[in-house]
Each structure stands twice: as C-alpha cells, then as structure tokens.
Design an enzyme around this catalytic site. Structure first.
Site, mmCIF file in Angstrom:
data_model
loop_
_atom_site.group_PDB
_atom_site.id
_atom_site.type_symbol
_atom_site.label_atom_id
_atom_site.label_comp_id
_atom_site.label_asym_id
_atom_site.label_seq_id
_atom_site.Cartn_x
_atom_site.Cartn_y
_atom_site.Cartn_z
ATOM 1 N N ARG A 31 0.960 -1.306 0.034
ATOM 2 C CA ARG A 31 0.053 0.049 0.072
ATOM 3 C C ARG A 31 0.796 1.280 0.146
ATOM 4 N NH1 ARG A 31 -4.133 1.897 4.963
ATOM 5 N NH2 ARG A 31 -2.168 2.245 5.828
ATOM 6 N N THR A 37 -0.971 7.761 -1.312
ATOM 7 C CA THR A 37 -2.186 7.595 -1.711
ATOM 8 C C THR A 37 -3.043 6.526 -1.336
ATOM 9 O OG1 THR A 37 -1.433 5.790 -3.353
ATOM 10 C CG2 THR A 37 -0.954 8.303 -4.103
ATOM 11 N N ASP A 69 1.199 -1.640 13.185
ATOM 12 C CA ASP A 69 1.550 -2.203 11.934
ATOM 13 C C ASP A 69 1.813 -3.757 12.263
ATOM 14 O OD1 ASP A 69 3.550 -3.312 9.910
ATOM 15 O OD2 ASP A 69 3.038 -1.325 8.934
ATOM 16 N N ASP A 127 5.160 -5.340 11.420
ATOM 17 C CA ASP A 127 6.265 -4.941 11.994
ATOM 18 C C ASP A 127 6.207 -5.725 13.384
ATOM 19 O OD1 ASP A 127 7.232 -3.151 10.217
ATOM 20 O OD2 ASP A 127 6.667 -1.407 10.996
#
Length: 213
Positions: free
Chosen positions: A103, A107, A203, A206
């Site tokens: 991703r 944007t 995340d 992560d």
C-alpha cells in the site's frame, strides 16, 4: 458481501493481548496464530464437502470430506504469512498460493508486486489472509485479482477491520458476481488520517516480524 465479527470470549482475550503495546514479537506471532485458528472455524463454515463411504471398526457408514478442487489459501505478503499456520491447522489438505501487495502510504492505493498462484482458479474457494482491513484497497485488489482468475467464492480473514474499510470494500467489489465473506475478530472505531485502524494494534507486519528497513 457479508461481514462477521466473531463474538467469543477467547477471541476477545487473545485480541486484547495482541493490542497491548508491550507484547513482544514472539508472543504476538503465537497469539495471532491461535486467533486465526479460532476465526477459521467460522470462516470455513461454507467450505465445500462431499459424501464418502467409510468403514469404522464397528460398521460401514457415510461421512464427508473436502470436495475437489481443494480450497486455496492465499496470504497477502508479508503480514498475511503470520496467519497461514493458524488456518492450515484446520485445512491441512488445502493448497497455498501467495500474493504480494503493498500500500502506498501517501495515496493509500495497493499494487501487486509478486504472485504465486494457479493461472486458472475456476471453481475454487479461496481464503485470503490479511491482518488489517483498513482502507479496503488491498483486499479489494486481491479479491479482484482472484476473481479475474476464476475464483467463485472468497472468504477473507482479518484480525481487525475498520468501518470505513468495510464500506469501501463493499463498494469496490459490488460488481463481482461471487459470494464474498469477511471474518474478523473485531470492528474498531475508525481510521486515522494516516489510514491506520484506531484503536487497532499498530503495524501488524512490524509487530509480527520486526521493522525491516
């Protein structure tokens, strides 16, 4: 499109520990694996089966087995890999494909950078694995990719989902003439300005594997 948030105390318990900021990567991986197995019971409720004749030590009987073609499990790299074993524990005879998507953080659009999938998925049930249904862009792109190859039934398993992502995904896949199910441990409050789920768990990639520079 149907969305199910699994309401079970063990799901809620494991998700709470996953959310904790101090949960380390080994614990996060183990709990994510266990949580996916719990979610998989609901996610596989519509898995296709066929009758088969067997013999027990006592007498003949009729049972069921997974129908052909075998289900296809597709983790979205990289974070989806942390969910793979949890589902394969319930579907050990399923086949596994891989879809690499990233991703753009500016944007929020998803692009495909790698894939390892059969060229023809006609008649296949597919199980997509992606920890976070945030903006919906990644899952929408993955679902579209599989449908264009012939998949005719798709279930996505997510640890968490945001209301905005569910709404966006439903709009993006509304033109597809196949059943699409979303199974998640919880639907959170919202997305923040960076497209992260709030309160979320950070995340997922992560937290599963550490920060890879």
């Amino acid at each position: 499109m149907q969305t199910l948030a699994v309401d079970h105390p063990l799901v809620a318990h494991k998700l709470t520990v996953l959310r904790e900021e101090q949960t380390d990567s080994p614990t996060f991986r183990r709990l994510a694996d266990e949580l996916v197995t719990l979610l998989a019971y609901e996610a596989t409720r519509e898995v296709r089966i066929e009758s088969c004749d067997i013999r027990t030590p006592v007498a003949p009987t009729t049972g069921v087995r997974l129908a052909a073609p075998k289900p296809l499990v597709v983790p979205i790299l990289r974070a989806g890999l942390g969910m793979l074993d949890g589902l394969m524990r319930l579907l050990p005879t399923a086949e596994v494909g891989f879809l690499g998507m990233v991703r753009n953080e500016e944007t929020l659009q998803a692009t495909t950078y790698a894939e390892r999938l059969p060229a023809d998925l006609s008649g296949r049930q597919c199980y997509l694995l992606d920890p976070m249904l945030a903006t919906g862009g990644t899952l929408a792109a993955a679902i579209d990719f599989l449908v264009r190859r012939g998949a005719d039934h798709i279930t996505a398993i997510c640890l968490l989902a945001a209301p905005e992502g569910i709404a966006a995904l439903e709009e993006k896949v509304s033109h597809l003439q196949v059943p699409i199910n979303i199974v998640t441990a919880a639907i959170d409050e919202r997305l923040n300005e960076k497209g992260y789920i709030v309160p979320g768990l950070g995340d997922a990639g992560d937290r599963l594997y550490g920060v890879a520079g």
